[in-house]
Design an enzyme around this catalytic site. Sequence first.
Site, PDB file in Angstrom:
ATOM      1  N   SER A   1       0.803  -1.225   0.000  1.00  0.00           N
ATOM      2  CA  SER A   1       0.000   0.000   0.000  1.00  0.00           C
ATOM      3  C   SER A   1       0.835   1.273   0.000  1.00  0.00           C
ATOM      4  O   SER A   1       0.357   2.325   0.431  1.00  0.00           O
ATOM      5  CB  SER A   1      -0.929   0.012   1.223  1.00  0.00           C
ATOM      6  OG  SER A   1      -0.158   0.020   2.425  1.00  0.00           O
TER       7      SER A   1
ATOM      8  N   ASP B   1      13.416  -4.549   8.554  1.00  0.00           N
ATOM      9  CA  ASP B   1      12.213  -3.884   8.063  1.00  0.00           C
ATOM     10  C   ASP B   1      11.784  -2.779   9.043  1.00  0.00           C
ATOM     11  O   ASP B   1      11.505  -3.050  10.213  1.00  0.00           O
ATOM     12  CB  ASP B   1      11.093  -4.923   7.919  1.00  0.00           C
ATOM     13  CG  ASP B   1       9.896  -4.436   7.126  1.00  0.00           C
ATOM     14  OD1 ASP B   1       9.645  -3.220   7.121  1.00  0.00           O
ATOM     15  OD2 ASP B   1       9.210  -5.287   6.527  1.00  0.00           O
TER      16      ASP B   1
ATOM     17  N   HIS C   1      11.997  -3.665   3.824  1.00  0.00           N
ATOM     18  CA  HIS C   1      10.642  -4.076   3.486  1.00  0.00           C
ATOM     19  C   HIS C   1      10.529  -4.575   2.048  1.00  0.00           C
ATOM     20  O   HIS C   1       9.456  -4.992   1.619  1.00  0.00           O
ATOM     21  CB  HIS C   1       9.693  -2.889   3.715  1.00  0.00           C
ATOM     22  CG  HIS C   1       8.244  -3.248   3.760  1.00  0.00           C
ATOM     23  ND1 HIS C   1       7.739  -4.240   4.592  1.00  0.00           N
ATOM     24  CD2 HIS C   1       7.162  -2.752   3.088  1.00  0.00           C
ATOM     25  CE1 HIS C   1       6.428  -4.328   4.423  1.00  0.00           C
ATOM     26  NE2 HIS C   1       6.062  -3.452   3.510  1.00  0.00           N
TER      27      HIS C   1
ATOM     28  N   SER D   1       2.893  -7.168   2.461  1.00  0.00           N
ATOM     29  CA  SER D   1       2.517  -6.116   3.399  1.00  0.00           C
ATOM     30  C   SER D   1       0.989  -6.016   3.524  1.00  0.00           C
ATOM     31  O   SER D   1       0.336  -6.957   3.985  1.00  0.00           O
ATOM     32  CB  SER D   1       3.150  -4.799   2.929  1.00  0.00           C
ATOM     33  OG  SER D   1       3.119  -3.814   3.929  1.00  0.00           O
ATOM     34  N   PHE D   2       0.405  -4.910   3.109  1.00  0.00           N
ATOM     35  CA  PHE D   2      -1.051  -4.775   3.045  1.00  0.00           C
ATOM     36  C   PHE D   2      -1.673  -5.942   2.265  1.00  0.00           C
ATOM     37  O   PHE D   2      -2.713  -6.487   2.650  1.00  0.00           O
ATOM     38  CB  PHE D   2      -1.366  -3.421   2.386  1.00  0.00           C
ATOM     39  CG  PHE D   2      -2.672  -3.310   1.656  1.00  0.00           C
ATOM     40  CD1 PHE D   2      -3.837  -2.999   2.330  1.00  0.00           C
ATOM     41  CD2 PHE D   2      -2.710  -3.471   0.275  1.00  0.00           C
ATOM     42  CE1 PHE D   2      -5.040  -2.880   1.634  1.00  0.00           C
ATOM     43  CE2 PHE D   2      -3.905  -3.345  -0.411  1.00  0.00           C
ATOM     44  CZ  PHE D   2      -5.083  -3.054   0.274  1.00  0.00           C
TER      45      PHE D   2
END
Length: 282
Positions: A38, A228, A256, A107-108
């Site tokens: 995101s 991260d 990340h 992630s998202f």
Amino acid sequence: MNAPATNPEIGKQIQCGPVLTNYHDLGSGEPVLLLHGSGPGVSAWANWRLPLQALKGQFRLLAPDLAGFGFSEFPADMAFSRQTWLEQIVAFLDALGLDKVHVIGNSFGGSMALALAIAHPERVKRLVLMGSVGVPFELTDGLDRVWGYTPSFENMQSIMKIFAWNQALVGDELVQMRYEASLRPLTRAAYERMFPAPRQRWVDAMAHAEADVRAIKHPTLMVHGRDDKVIPLSTSMTLLDWIEDSQLHIFGRCGHWTQIEHAAAFSQLVANFLAAGSASAA
């Protein structure tokens, strides 16, 4: 005269409920759904361009732009929520006639991969969760800055440096590309209203109930960068504890961007894990 350059972020289009979804469809073999993160200016292609090339010889790779991101078109007044994105994902699979897929979530996108596995377990073969959201954690300064991004070259450069452990990856060309992507009117307006402060509530909104995650039976691989600064390693440790059939691979000297900073190793790890499912089913 040279032909005009085409934007590699723009792929095919398919209608998924109210969302005209931009997506990439590469390779052949078992279908794999890739769900992006995101960050500002993100798209499926920006997130997955390296794994798409590395894995297309073994799998059919499907990478959609979720509503509010990339080049998908959606109603200007669309309300963004985990349920909204889940409905788009299910409609996407239905529109392509895919009953069951492997799912990779970044992630998202990891929270959305979990959402699909929880709500529609019959649609999922194996799960790969990379730097995943989806369990409770305290909002990091890095994620707060990512979600709070306002467009400028300098702000985008700062965000990109948070993502990467290897700062050499954050060149002006990449920053400029993501900055320009963040200026597209429809997605810029969507981003500004997607994760307003205070942002801990959006971490909580993307988290799933512990009982729901513990009920997941799919073989699951978590991948995380030790360094991260956006999503803490603790999230993958929690997932390792909660999902019975799971394993965790941690990359040192990695932020990340596991799929970019350790592109070859990440793709090989994922290929081996997904192929193991095919071998066991044979």
